[in-house]
Design an enzyme around this catalytic site. Structure first.
Site, PDB file in Angstrom:
ATOM      1  N   GLU A 221       0.866  -1.195   0.000  1.00  0.00           N
ATOM      2  CA  GLU A 221       0.000   0.000   0.000  1.00  0.00           C
ATOM      3  C   GLU A 221       0.895   1.236   0.000  1.00  0.00           C
ATOM      4  O   GLU A 221       1.054   1.941   0.994  1.00  0.00           O
ATOM      5  CB  GLU A 221      -0.934   0.009   1.225  1.00  0.00           C
ATOM      6  CG  GLU A 221      -1.998   1.109   1.114  1.00  0.00           C
ATOM      7  CD  GLU A 221      -2.894   1.209   2.341  1.00  0.00           C
ATOM      8  OE1 GLU A 221      -2.578   0.605   3.383  1.00  0.00           O
ATOM      9  OE2 GLU A 221      -3.915   1.925   2.258  1.00  0.00           O
ATOM     10  N   ASP A 317     -12.887  -0.123   3.659  1.00  0.00           N
ATOM     11  CA  ASP A 317     -11.679   0.215   4.421  1.00  0.00           C
ATOM     12  C   ASP A 317     -11.981   1.053   5.665  1.00  0.00           C
ATOM     13  O   ASP A 317     -11.919   0.543   6.762  1.00  0.00           O
ATOM     14  CB  ASP A 317     -10.630   0.908   3.539  1.00  0.00           C
ATOM     15  CG  ASP A 317      -9.194   0.653   4.020  1.00  0.00           C
ATOM     16  OD1 ASP A 317      -8.987  -0.258   4.840  1.00  0.00           O
ATOM     17  OD2 ASP A 317      -8.276   1.359   3.558  1.00  0.00           O
TER      18      ASP A 317
HETATM   19  N1  17E Z   1      -4.043   1.204   8.019  1.00  0.00           N
HETATM   20  C1  17E Z   1      -3.311   1.010   6.904  1.00  0.00           C
HETATM   21  O1  17E Z   1      -2.141   0.609   6.986  1.00  0.00           O
HETATM   22  N2  17E Z   1      -3.864   1.244   5.709  1.00  0.00           N
HETATM   23  C2  17E Z   1      -5.110   1.674   5.618  1.00  0.00           C
HETATM   24  N3  17E Z   1      -5.637   1.906   4.407  1.00  0.00           N
HETATM   25  C3  17E Z   1      -5.873   1.865   6.781  1.00  0.00           C
HETATM   26  C4  17E Z   1      -5.301   1.616   7.975  1.00  0.00           C
HETATM   27  C5  17E Z   1      -7.266   2.342   6.687  1.00  0.00           C
HETATM   28 FE   FE2 Z   2      -7.023  -1.420   5.280  1.00  0.00          FE
END
Ligand code: 17E
Ligand code: FE2
Length: 446
Positions: A221, A317
């Site tokens: 991410e 999410d």
């Molecule tokens: N924590 C994270 O690492 N990534 C996210 N998208 C959320 C929490 C919502």
């Molecule tokens: Fe998440």
């Protein structure tokens, strides 16, 4: 009979509908019979008889990815002003210090009520376990038991601040599993080094295998094309046999991978059988924050991976937390946002987006025989005031009835606008296309 629904259009999965209207008979909380509908036949006696008039009957919405422990904390103790994932994690780390059981139970329950009212009856929530007290985990486990009659909740042991990079991270993960987490999480792109990221995935797979649990990692991410942990996750899923029991969530770096690598990766992903969850709200908001123009969309390769036969679902999410201050938990909003974010604008693709918040999401959770409109399965379903999955996404309808185990748990009465148009009497407007209906009626019904 406990309940009979007459004259409904049945969503059979993957955004497709049965050609003929059906009658569904419910007995003792289960679907007893599904018959083709005969409008002339007198209704059988039943506790509840619902005349559907062609409305869409579907298995419930499934939320494959939400964070109920962080929900409803936006602005506490401060707002995420940069809009990045990283500042969100920092805000949450500060808020985490004041967590109590009542605080988590109250916020999580409030969002679950919003979800149930909108037809979401199966939920996978991540729960931060990088907290020596594990108070949020214990609170969510209590909520899971309390809502069981109506909703089915899976809890992921999610190491927000890392497994290798957080003090005692491995022990906290193992303890979370011992206390009843349903799914093992990870966050390899957040670990201090690439090696730590790889080690964290090996650890998570071993823990999941030992405990006989599923695995769902926040993975890649970040808008860094060098973040390539999803290949590690897929290879481990393939070799361990976890396969479709493993999920990679977010995978936004895939939006920056080059064509040659994407091709190689798609092959591995489809061989591995893993699921992907794309969270369009959060990642349209969080990604691209370090870009000038042109600015990247920052989402995984939804269209391409669906075409490669990979199971992809859409998740919400966040609901009003440091990563997204908006949201009500509405899955059709998620689906509509996903349609635009991922270019799923063809009529079959809009229908696929509906499937990504219903049956495709159910596959992520591994619901099996506990989900779907078939004889013998739980009588849990929605009646949507729409003539197709396409229509449900376009008009963003709320379920007329939400039925869980044979009981109506929520109703949304129709609420059309009343329009007074110059020179015409006042008229109800519900955004159904009535003029020249022939080609539109069939749109997306397939
Ligand atoms: N924590 C994270 O690492 N990534 C996210 N998208 C959320 C929490 C919502
Ligand atoms: Fe998440």
């Amino acid at each position: 009979m406990q309940m009979i629904v007459r004259g409904a259009r049945l969503h059979t999965g993957d955004g497709r509908c049965a050609p003929d209207l059906v009658e569904v008979r419910v007995e003792a909380g289960r679907i007893a019979r599904i018959l083709s509908y005969d409008a002339g036949a007198p209704p059988q006696p039943a506790g509840t008889v619902v005349e559907a008039h062609g409305a869409l009957l579907t298995a419930p919405f499934v939320e494959p990815h939400i964070h109920l422990d962080t929900a409803l904390t936006a602005g506490e103790p401060r707002w995420n002003t940069s809009g990045t994932l990283w500042e969100g994690i920092a805000c949450w780390s500060e808020r985490k210090r004041s967590l109590t059981r009542e605080d988590v139970v109250g916020r999580a329950t409030e969002v679950l009520r919003w979800q149930a009212a909108q037809g979401v009856l199966h939920v996978r929530t991540h729960c931060d376990v990088t907290d020596p007290s594990l108070v949020a985990l214990d609170a969510l486990a209590e909520v899971r038991d309390r809502v069981r009659e109506v909703m089915d909740l899976q809890i992921v042991a999610f190491p927000q601040e890392g497994i290798e990079s957080f003090p005692d991270g491995r022990r906290l993960m193992a303890e979370a599993v011992r206390r009843g987490a349903d799914v093992v999480g990870a966050i390899p792109h957040f670990e201090d080094t690439r090696e730590d990221g790889v080690a964290s995935l090996h650890f998570a797979f071993e823990l999941a295998e030992r405990a006989g649990l599923r695995l769902d990692a926040h993975c890649d991410e970040i808008d860094d094309e060098q973040s390539r942990f999803v290949e590690v996750l897929a290879a481990l899923a393939l070799r361990s046999g976890l396969g479709e029991r493993a999920t990679a969530s977010h995978t936004t770096a895939m939006g920056s991978y080059n064509g040659a690598y994407s091709y190689k990766l798609a092959r591995l992903l489809s061989r591995s059988g893993i699921n992907l969850v794309c969270n369009p709200f959060a990642n349209l908001g969080l990604q691209g924050r370090f870009d000038g123009y042109p600015k990247r969309r920052g989402l995984t390769q939804v269209r391409e991976l669906l075409a490669a036969g990979v199971n992809v679902a859409f998740g919400h999410d966040d609901v009003m937390d440091p990563w997204n201050a908006l949201g009500t938990g509405n899955p059709l909003q998620t689906a509509l946002t996903g349609v635009y974010a991922a270019h799923l604008t063809g009529t079959r693709e809009v229908a696929a987006a509906f499937s990504m918040v219903t049956d495709r999401a159910a596959r992520v959770l591994g619901l099996g025989d506990a989900y779907g409109i078939e004889e013998g399965r739980p009588a849990s379903f929605l009646l949507l005031p729409a003539d197709s999955p396409f229509d449900a996404v376009r008009r963003q309808v709320r379920p007329r009835y939400v039925v869980s185990h044979g009981r109506v748990v929520a109703e949304n009465p129709p609420a059309p606008a009343l329009l007074t148009w110059p020179g015409e009497p006042a008229e109800q407007v519900d955004f159904v296309r009535r003029r020249d209906p022939a080609p539109w009626r069939e749109l997306g019904r397939g």
